[in-house]
Write a protein that holds these residues in place. Structure first.
Motif, PDB file in Angstrom:
ATOM      1  N   MET A   1       0.828  -1.206   0.000  1.00 61.99           N
ATOM      2  CA  MET A   1       0.000   0.000   0.000  1.00 61.99           C
ATOM      3  C   MET A   1       0.863   1.257   0.000  1.00 61.99           C
ATOM      4  O   MET A   1       0.572   2.230  -0.701  1.00 61.99           O
ATOM      5  CB  MET A   1      -0.936  -0.001   1.217  1.00 61.99           C
ATOM      6  N   LEU A   2       1.938   1.230   0.786  1.00 64.76           N
ATOM      7  CA  LEU A   2       2.813   2.401   0.830  1.00 64.76           C
ATOM      8  C   LEU A   2       3.551   2.587  -0.492  1.00 64.76           C
ATOM      9  O   LEU A   2       3.780   3.712  -0.934  1.00 64.76           O
ATOM     10  CB  LEU A   2       3.803   2.258   1.989  1.00 64.76           C
ATOM     11  N   ILE A   3       3.920   1.474  -1.139  1.00 64.21           N
ATOM     12  CA  ILE A   3       4.562   1.573  -2.455  1.00 64.21           C
ATOM     13  C   ILE A   3       3.584   2.146  -3.473  1.00 64.21           C
ATOM     14  O   ILE A   3       3.944   2.993  -4.299  1.00 64.21           O
ATOM     15  CB  ILE A   3       5.068   0.187  -2.907  1.00 64.21           C
TER      16      ILE A   3
ATOM     17  N   LEU B   1      -1.563  -0.048 -10.419  1.00 62.65           N
ATOM     18  CA  LEU B   1      -1.096  -1.439 -10.349  1.00 62.65           C
ATOM     19  C   LEU B   1      -0.537  -1.925 -11.679  1.00 62.65           C
ATOM     20  O   LEU B   1       0.267  -2.861 -11.716  1.00 62.65           O
ATOM     21  CB  LEU B   1      -2.249  -2.353  -9.921  1.00 62.65           C
ATOM     22  N   PHE B   2      -0.953  -1.305 -12.767  1.00 61.96           N
ATOM     23  CA  PHE B   2      -0.557  -1.777 -14.095  1.00 61.96           C
ATOM     24  C   PHE B   2       0.526  -0.912 -14.733  1.00 61.96           C
ATOM     25  O   PHE B   2       0.869  -1.104 -15.889  1.00 61.96           O
ATOM     26  CB  PHE B   2      -1.789  -1.830 -15.012  1.00 61.96           C
ATOM     27  N   THR B   3       1.040   0.043 -13.970  1.00 60.29           N
ATOM     28  CA  THR B   3       2.095   0.889 -14.516  1.00 60.29           C
ATOM     29  C   THR B   3       3.447   0.202 -14.380  1.00 60.29           C
ATOM     30  O   THR B   3       3.669  -0.568 -13.434  1.00 60.29           O
ATOM     31  CB  THR B   3       2.138   2.241 -13.781  1.00 60.29           C
ATOM     32  N   PRO B   4       4.377   0.467 -15.293  1.00 57.49           N
ATOM     33  CA  PRO B   4       5.714  -0.144 -15.202  1.00 57.49           C
ATOM     34  C   PRO B   4       6.402   0.156 -13.876  1.00 57.49           C
ATOM     35  O   PRO B   4       7.087  -0.707 -13.324  1.00 57.49           O
ATOM     36  CB  PRO B   4       6.465   0.487 -16.383  1.00 57.49           C
ATOM     37  N   SER B   5       6.210   1.355 -13.347  1.00 55.04           N
ATOM     38  CA  SER B   5       6.866   1.746 -12.095  1.00 55.04           C
ATOM     39  C   SER B   5       6.427   0.851 -10.949  1.00 55.04           C
ATOM     40  O   SER B   5       7.262   0.367 -10.170  1.00 55.04           O
ATOM     41  CB  SER B   5       6.552   3.206 -11.758  1.00 55.04           C
ATOM     42  N   PHE B   6       5.113   0.601 -10.857  1.00 55.40           N
ATOM     43  CA  PHE B   6       4.640  -0.234  -9.753  1.00 55.40           C
ATOM     44  C   PHE B   6       5.058  -1.685  -9.956  1.00 55.40           C
ATOM     45  O   PHE B   6       5.435  -2.366  -8.988  1.00 55.40           O
ATOM     46  CB  PHE B   6       3.119  -0.154  -9.629  1.00 55.40           C
TER      47      PHE B   6
ATOM     48  N   ILE C   1       7.701  -2.864 -11.461  1.00 53.41           N
ATOM     49  CA  ILE C   1       9.123  -2.983 -11.114  1.00 53.41           C
ATOM     50  C   ILE C   1       9.308  -2.929  -9.597  1.00 53.41           C
ATOM     51  O   ILE C   1      10.063  -3.710  -9.018  1.00 53.41           O
ATOM     52  CB  ILE C   1       9.927  -1.857 -11.802  1.00 53.41           C
ATOM     53  N   ALA C   2       8.591  -1.999  -8.946  1.00 59.07           N
ATOM     54  CA  ALA C   2       8.700  -1.871  -7.490  1.00 59.07           C
ATOM     55  C   ALA C   2       8.187  -3.125  -6.792  1.00 59.07           C
ATOM     56  O   ALA C   2       8.778  -3.585  -5.800  1.00 59.07           O
ATOM     57  CB  ALA C   2       7.915  -0.647  -7.020  1.00 59.07           C
ATOM     58  N   ALA C   3       7.088  -3.719  -7.297  1.00 58.64           N
ATOM     59  CA  ALA C   3       6.525  -4.924  -6.688  1.00 58.64           C
ATOM     60  C   ALA C   3       7.466  -6.109  -6.844  1.00 58.64           C
ATOM     61  O   ALA C   3       7.671  -6.887  -5.899  1.00 58.64           O
ATOM     62  CB  ALA C   3       5.170  -5.238  -7.316  1.00 58.64           C
ATOM     63  N   VAL C   4       8.047  -6.257  -8.034  1.00 61.40           N
ATOM     64  CA  VAL C   4       9.015  -7.340  -8.261  1.00 61.40           C
ATOM     65  C   VAL C   4      10.229  -7.161  -7.359  1.00 61.40           C
ATOM     66  O   VAL C   4      10.727  -8.123  -6.743  1.00 61.40           O
ATOM     67  CB  VAL C   4       9.437  -7.385  -9.746  1.00 61.40           C
ATOM     68  N   ALA C   5      10.707  -5.925  -7.245  1.00 62.84           N
ATOM     69  CA  ALA C   5      11.852  -5.646  -6.376  1.00 62.84           C
ATOM     70  C   ALA C   5      11.516  -5.965  -4.925  1.00 62.84           C
ATOM     71  O   ALA C   5      12.347  -6.519  -4.185  1.00 62.84           O
ATOM     72  CB  ALA C   5      12.264  -4.178  -6.517  1.00 62.84           C
ATOM     73  N   LEU C   6      10.281  -5.624  -4.500  1.00 64.07           N
ATOM     74  CA  LEU C   6       9.851  -5.930  -3.135  1.00 64.07           C
ATOM     75  C   LEU C   6       9.866  -7.428  -2.883  1.00 64.07           C
ATOM     76  O   LEU C   6      10.353  -7.891  -1.832  1.00 64.07           O
ATOM     77  CB  LEU C   6       8.450  -5.369  -2.899  1.00 64.07           C
ATOM     78  N   PHE C   7       9.367  -8.207  -3.848  1.00 57.16           N
ATOM     79  CA  PHE C   7       9.358  -9.658  -3.687  1.00 57.16           C
ATOM     80  C   PHE C   7      10.777 -10.223  -3.611  1.00 57.16           C
ATOM     81  O   PHE C   7      11.099 -11.041  -2.738  1.00 57.16           O
ATOM     82  CB  PHE C   7       8.608 -10.316  -4.845  1.00 57.16           C
ATOM     83  N   VAL C   8      11.637  -9.769  -4.516  1.00 60.12           N
ATOM     84  CA  VAL C   8      13.014 -10.278  -4.555  1.00 60.12           C
ATOM     85  C   VAL C   8      13.756  -9.931  -3.266  1.00 60.12           C
ATOM     86  O   VAL C   8      14.431 -10.776  -2.669  1.00 60.12           O
ATOM     87  CB  VAL C   8      13.761  -9.711  -5.780  1.00 60.12           C
ATOM     88  N   VAL C   9      13.621  -8.701  -2.813  1.00 64.02           N
ATOM     89  CA  VAL C   9      14.302  -8.273  -1.586  1.00 64.02           C
ATOM     90  C   VAL C   9      13.767  -9.040  -0.386  1.00 64.02           C
ATOM     91  O   VAL C   9      14.546  -9.504   0.462  1.00 64.02           O
ATOM     92  CB  VAL C   9      14.117  -6.751  -1.381  1.00 64.02           C
TER      93      VAL C   9
END
Length: 610
Positions: free
Chosen positions: A30-32, A364-369, A371-379
């Motif tokens: 939500m914060l992202i 939710l469908f923007t490239p920025s989100f 990328i941020a969501a994938v990065a959140l999962f990986v981290v």
């Protein structure tokens, strides 16, 4: 052993881990979403990287003030002096007005007055009409799809309908899709500025100015030339208010929401500090969730040691054990991520209401989100799996199977507890600080009473004001009625004032334009003098000031009964009353000087009920 077998053997740990991690991930997601939403403001416009906004810079009570509104000449004259400008447009905020159509009245229609070049600079999707002709006629009007459907039932029925507002008639010439929520301004209706004759003749700061820079021209060069061309225009205005250093400064459209120097804006504004605070909160929440996950996972180590020893005895290497743990933990994190993602989507409306922001789920469908969501999962997966995998895979089979290892979680547990305690204290401190500040501002006495007061805009009331007022006062539940050009706490006008015997000592002040009875209706506290009376011979020549203005104006003579130069009156105006300071702007700011001036007609009716 695969992940499903592991789950069967330690269901409780798995469920607790997934639940705790999912909650932390939901909060972080939500914060992202909020951060991505904030950073995306105004970037959806096709030419956002070529749109520039002009601010007026002037001295106000000894401090530089950056105002987003400019003189009309910034549109009518300036573009001719700057070859890099492809198109210019100004916007006048008419706020929420009443629109009438076929005897039907529609309240609070958010309206902007603008120029024909609006759609050349801010490209929008048209449902009806064309961008080239939509605002070409002086009496044309453009509505959003949503507002057209509210007023006329459908977009097709709206075209060529006649509507009335601000004392003029307009013909609907175009229907557009609403602007996305991540735009620093919005509207229900657009109308041409030229339809309001007096507005084109005002000599003060009234208009938000935007410029589209030619593709072949360097933006920085164009910005410098715009500022240079605006300087002689605003200098004449600056001399009138006693500021010989008045100037202009430009900023990119993408900076208008988050990084603007302006003291206010055409619509929504925010701050990078707000983004940073919530980003830090997201990181802390995620670290708490991950550290708790690691602690619980390592707590199962004793149950997994025999399995690890047997795998190593059968030829498994450290890399194989590490991959095993990474696979298992990534799967658990993935399940938690899906749950957290769904929970975040369900909670976004409530979260947006909590932080007073409109968060568009289309983010939710923007490239920025993404990328941020994938990065959140990986981290999250990496941090969660790193320590358990390295820690539990380092023991040899002999140590494990002969029970020679000292498998102690004390040091790990102590470290995690200390870390979680520190993060929790920091988080709670930040939340408490924000809560305390918010509670303080909410409980801060405004200096006037808005309880049981209703204000609404009223078109074409003109000479009927007194009749309408009397009819309202005849109602038993109505205590007081008065008119105004301003609603308390909802915007103000800028003005200047100078001693009658010394025009050089000009001071910039804010202004509320009110009718007789309005100060009493809002229950302002009178410190000295009196309020206006209906039998005053020339009450438009009488002003009331707040205590801050009185301190600045006092000098050698007390301001009460003193005469001043005031632009809204040809002759001298006299201070007849001083009221206690009240908050009419951001309560976090120092109360600025304000003048209450008397007007003869109103476009806003204010009613206090018993």
């Amino acid at each position: 052993m695969n992940i499903f077998t592991s789950c069967q053997r330690s269901r409780f740990f798995i469920y607790v881990n997934i639940t705790g991690l999912a909650i932390g991930l939901a909060a972080s997601i939500m914060l992202i979403m909020f951060v991505v939403n904030e950073l995306s403001y105004d970037r959806h416009f096709a030419d956002a990287d070529r749109i520039v906004r002009l601010l007026t810079v002037y001295s106000k009570n000894g401090k530089l003030n950056y105002s987003p509104i400019c003189l009309r000449k910034a549109y009518s004259e300036l573009p001719n002096s700057v070859p890099e400008v492809e198109a210019a447009v100004q916007i006048y905020n008419a706020y929420d007005v009443e629109v009438t159509c076929e005897q039907k009245r529609f309240q609070k229609v958010k309206s902007l007055l603008t120029d024909p070049e609006f759609f050349k600079i801010f490209k929008m999707k048209f449902i009806e009409g064309t961008p080239e002709t939509a605002l070409a006629a002086p009496n044309s009007a453009v509505f959003t799809r949503r507002q057209a459907e509210i007023m006329f039932g459908s977009t097709e029925k709206a075209i060529n309908q006649t509507v009335s507002l601000l004392g003029s008639d307009f013909t609907v010439s175009g229907i557009v899709e609403e602007l996305p929520k991540n735009t620093h301004f919005g509207f229900d209706m657009l109308a041409p500025t030229k339809a309001i004759p007096w507005l084109n003749e005002v000599g003060g700061l009234e208009f938000h100015s935007y410029y589209l820079i030619r593709k072949e021209s360097p933006v920085e060069t164009a910005r410098a030339n715009i500022e240079k061309a605006y300087l002689p225009i605003v200098a004449l205005w600056g001399e009138r208010i006693g500021d010989k250093e008045a100037s202009g400064v430009t900023e990119m459209l993408s900076d208008a929401y988050l990084n603007s120097k302006a003291s206010f804006s055409l619509g929504a504004t925010s701050s990078m500090n707000y983004i940073r605070i919530l980003t830090i909160l997201a990181m802390f929440i995620l670290l708490l969730a991950v550290s708790n996950f690691i602690s619980l996972f390592v707590a199962q180590g004793e149950m997994r040691m025999k399995e690890i020893g047997i795998r190593k005895a059968n030829g498994a290497r450290i890399g194989d054990i590490v991959r095993l743990f990474f696979t298992e933990i990534s799967t658990i994190v993935g399940i938690a991520f899906i749950i957290g993602f769904v929970a975040a989507i369900l909670c976004v409306p409530y979260f947006g209401e909590l932080i007073n922001r409109n968060i568009d789920l289309m983010q939710l469908f923007t490239p920025s989100f993404i990328i941020a969501a994938v990065a959140l999962f990986v981290v999250t997966a990496g941090l969660s799996a790193f320590y358990p995998a390295i820690y539990l895979s380092r023991f040899s089979p002999l140590e494990i199977l002969c029970k020679r290892i000292r498998f102690s979680r004390r040091r790990l547990t102590a470290s995690v507890v200390v870390f979680q305690s520190v993060v929790s204290i920091v988080l709670l401190s930040i939340i408490y600080m924000l809560y305390s500040q918010t509670s303080y501002l909410e409980k801060l006495p405004a200096g006037y009473n808005t309880e049981n007061v209703m204000s609404f805009w009223f078109n074409n009331i003109g000479d009927n004001y007194h009749a309408v007022r009397q009819e309202l006062l005849n109602l038993p539940e109505v205590k007081a009625v008065s008119g105004s050009h301003h609603i308390f706490g909802y915007g103000y006008s800028g003005q200047s004032i100078a001693p009658w015997d010394d025009e050089e000592k000009v001071m910039t002040v804010n202004e509320y334009r009110l009718m007789t009875g309005m100060p009493e209706l809002m229950e302002l506290e009178l410190l000295e003098g009196r309020f206006w009376r209906d039998d005053d011979p020339d009450s438009t020549g009488m002003i009331i000031i707040n205590a801050t203005a009185a301190k600045i104006l006092s000098g050698d003579n007390p301001p009460l009964e003193t005469c001043y130069h005031y632009p809204n009156h040809r002759g001298p105006v006299k201070v007849i009353g001083i009221v206690k300071d009240f908050y009419y702007d951001n309560p976090a700011l120092t109360v600025a000087p304000i003048v209450l001036s008397r007007i003869r007609w109103a476009n806003c009716i204010n009613i206090r009920f018993i």
